[in-house]
Design an enzyme around this catalytic site. Sequence first.
Site, short mmCIF file in Angstrom:
data_model
loop_
_atom_site.label_atom_id
_atom_site.label_comp_id
_atom_site.label_asym_id
_atom_site.label_seq_id
_atom_site.Cartn_x
_atom_site.Cartn_y
_atom_site.Cartn_z
N PHE A 153 52.52 37.97 26.36
CA PHE A 153 52.43 36.28 26.38
C PHE A 153 51.20 35.86 25.70
O PHE A 153 51.33 34.88 25.34
CB PHE A 153 52.72 35.80 27.82
CG PHE A 153 51.43 35.61 28.57
CD1 PHE A 153 50.33 34.79 28.69
CD2 PHE A 153 51.45 36.61 29.69
CE1 PHE A 153 49.33 35.07 29.47
CE2 PHE A 153 50.33 36.77 30.59
CZ PHE A 153 49.27 35.91 30.26
N LYS A 177 60.29 40.92 19.36
CA LYS A 177 60.98 40.12 20.67
C LYS A 177 59.55 39.56 21.05
O LYS A 177 58.74 40.30 21.82
CB LYS A 177 61.36 41.04 21.66
CG LYS A 177 61.84 40.15 22.76
CD LYS A 177 62.29 40.85 24.09
CE LYS A 177 60.97 41.01 24.77
NZ LYS A 177 60.24 39.71 25.22
N SER A 230 51.70 45.47 29.67
CA SER A 230 51.22 46.14 30.58
C SER A 230 51.43 47.43 30.43
O SER A 230 52.21 47.77 30.04
CB SER A 230 51.62 45.15 32.05
OG SER A 230 52.88 45.49 32.05
N CYS A 285 43.05 41.30 26.94
CA CYS A 285 42.97 42.55 27.35
C CYS A 285 41.60 43.00 27.00
O CYS A 285 41.10 44.02 27.47
CB CYS A 285 44.00 43.41 26.52
SG CYS A 285 43.56 43.26 24.44
P1 NAD Z 1 54.23 42.61 30.33
O1 NAD Z 1 54.07 43.82 30.37
O2 NAD Z 1 54.76 41.92 31.66
O3 NAD Z 1 55.37 42.09 29.24
C1 NAD Z 1 55.29 42.27 27.95
C2 NAD Z 1 56.33 42.33 26.89
O4 NAD Z 1 57.14 43.20 27.50
C3 NAD Z 1 57.23 41.04 27.24
O5 NAD Z 1 57.83 40.58 26.01
C4 NAD Z 1 58.17 41.29 28.21
O6 NAD Z 1 59.55 40.70 28.31
C5 NAD Z 1 58.63 42.87 28.01
N1 NAD Z 1 59.00 43.53 29.09
C6 NAD Z 1 58.43 43.48 30.24
N2 NAD Z 1 59.02 44.31 31.33
C7 NAD Z 1 59.57 45.40 30.12
C8 NAD Z 1 60.23 46.37 30.77
N3 NAD Z 1 60.56 46.85 31.74
N4 NAD Z 1 60.93 46.96 29.46
C9 NAD Z 1 60.80 46.41 28.29
N5 NAD Z 1 60.14 45.35 27.93
C10 NAD Z 1 59.64 44.74 29.14
O7 NAD Z 1 52.86 41.82 29.92
P2 NAD Z 1 52.37 40.34 29.78
O8 NAD Z 1 52.36 39.86 31.41
O9 NAD Z 1 53.48 39.54 29.10
O10 NAD Z 1 51.06 40.44 29.09
C11 NAD Z 1 50.02 40.80 29.85
C12 NAD Z 1 49.53 42.30 29.78
O11 NAD Z 1 49.41 42.91 28.43
C13 NAD Z 1 48.29 42.70 30.31
O12 NAD Z 1 48.16 43.81 31.02
C14 NAD Z 1 47.42 42.82 29.07
O13 NAD Z 1 46.09 43.63 29.51
C15 NAD Z 1 48.13 43.45 28.16
N6 NAD Z 1 47.91 43.46 26.98
C16 NAD Z 1 47.16 44.42 26.23
C17 NAD Z 1 46.69 44.19 24.73
C18 NAD Z 1 45.98 45.49 24.30
O14 NAD Z 1 45.67 45.22 23.27
N7 NAD Z 1 45.93 46.62 24.95
C19 NAD Z 1 46.72 43.05 24.35
C20 NAD Z 1 47.31 41.92 24.78
C21 NAD Z 1 47.60 41.97 26.39
#
Ligand code: NAD
Length: 509
Positions: A153, A177, A230, A285
């Site tokens: 997000f 997506k 995540s 992040c």
């Molecule tokens: P999230 O993991 O909850 O969701 C990320 C995406 O994955 C969303 O589009 C969601 O719909 C999808 N998703 C969720 N569960 C899933 C599953 N089991 N299988 C497949 N798809 C699934 O993360 P969030 O809350 O949207 O974003 C925050 C997280 O992203 C934090 O942990 C942050 O550190 C990380 N992040 C990392 C970076 C990086 O460069 N490493 C950059 C931005 C955000």
Amino acid sequence: MSSQYIKIKNHINGEWLDESNGQYEPLKNPSTGAVIGEVPLSSAETSRQAVAAAAEAFPEWSAMPLPKRMDFIFKMHRAMVDNHEMLAEAIAVDQAKHIAEARGEVGRVIEILQMACSIPALMQGETIQGIANNINGRVIKAPLGVFCGVAPFNFPALVFGWFIPFAIGTGNTFVYKPSTESPLFMQRMMDLIVETGLPKGVVNIVHGDRDTVEAWYDDENVTGICLVGSTPTAKSIAAGAGKHGKKTMLLGGAKNFLLAMEDAPMDLLIENVLMSGYGSAGQRCLAVSNIAVVEEIYDEFIERLLEASKNLTVGDAMDPDVFMGPVISAKAKERIHHYIDLGIEAGAKLALDGRNPDLPEANRDGYFVGPTVFTDVTPCMPIAKDEIFGPVLSIMKVGCINGGLRMIRNHEMGNGACIFTQNSYYTEKFINEADVGMIGVNVGVCAPHPYLPFGGIKGSLVGNNKVQGKDAIDFFTQNKVATIRTVDPKAGQPAAAKKDSSVRSCVAG
Ligand code: NAD
């Protein structure tokens, strides 16, 4: 930006489509809590339909002459420059990133697109002449097929930039997506992409959640899946996609340290802690979350930090005069409050409590957490171990640089870390020994420029593929190696070839 009800749609094979299963989730403005629209939760069938469209578009797209293909990347870049403000506002509404930071995010994607414009230079293969008599070798960087991408997000524009220009510029097609919590940027961006005249099916958008993604795992048309999200989500995709032999690029979560040495330039340090710890309301992040401070400056640092943090204003993300906008949802706010409770229970001192910030009347139902500071934190406390993803800082005292480095090495995450010092010995030691993927020296957010790879190590990266820079070209292409013997048609068969040992070693294997 108008306040019309926003109906987010899928974009498949060149058409804007409503989701046929009729399932939608409300889209909210986190600054006010108001429902501003709805976003589809696409079925597995819709998700596979988007992949089929991308697969159909692949042969023609990958065969298109490179300068013609690149023309679309140049046009995308131009479109973003011309619509910078409109795209930033889209991010400031549904993700509620502060408008100044939203402008910054779009600006960064414009730089990424500039980098993607050098794909023709970066995609060049290699040749080696004369590996045997009349035999040459050549490496070709070829596209692979259909890639799918999943965004978090908190960076709806940046992650588009990390995936789509590099994937399609190198000749692949794409299904993307966005997060259901911040789909608006991609809706607006897709309108601009359509205006470039990009052939249908090259970029497709499906909105949804886990089910939408899981439909790709056993789809034989899918070559690879990319995620920024995540770590549990990254691991889940690695397991599901890995079982079916898909390529993956999976960037996970983070818990970043800042180490402040006794010679840290204090004004610069405080300014960077505010930007890095509270910017995007801590939902980054590369946000600084754990701050290790050497004992010589511990008290002074805390005094200066608290004084500066107390004065920060919190409010609507579209208000340029406030410092910090809301967090993404009521659920995120609850999770951050829960961590504040855990910090108190573990014995840390809550030196600044952001649970009830002063808010303008119009924002009372928004999801706000003000700047929060814990002191006397130890590395085994939940607030020091877990990713809180909110504006909460955990301050720890260390005796020397080795104490800070030990904390970084012992942490399971390894996205970024930074040091504030003027001493070159500390600087070099930190660069060598901090066990993270991205290192900053006197910079709070150590986000590498698009010419360089971006990604963490340890628990912050699942697998070994990073985004942007040359790494992106490597991920979205495959190396094919050709061994070519030239035969002079006038001279006929090279009769001596069987006896030529250099030729034999070349064709063995
Ligand atoms: P999230 O993991 O909850 O969701 C990320 C995406 O994955 C969303 O589009 C969601 O719909 C999808 N998703 C969720 N569960 C899933 C599953 N089991 N299988 C497949 N798809 C699934 O993360 P969030 O809350 O949207 O974003 C925050 C997280 O992203 C934090 O942990 C942050 O550190 C990380 N992040 C990392 C970076 C990086 O460069 N490493 C950059 C931005 C955000």
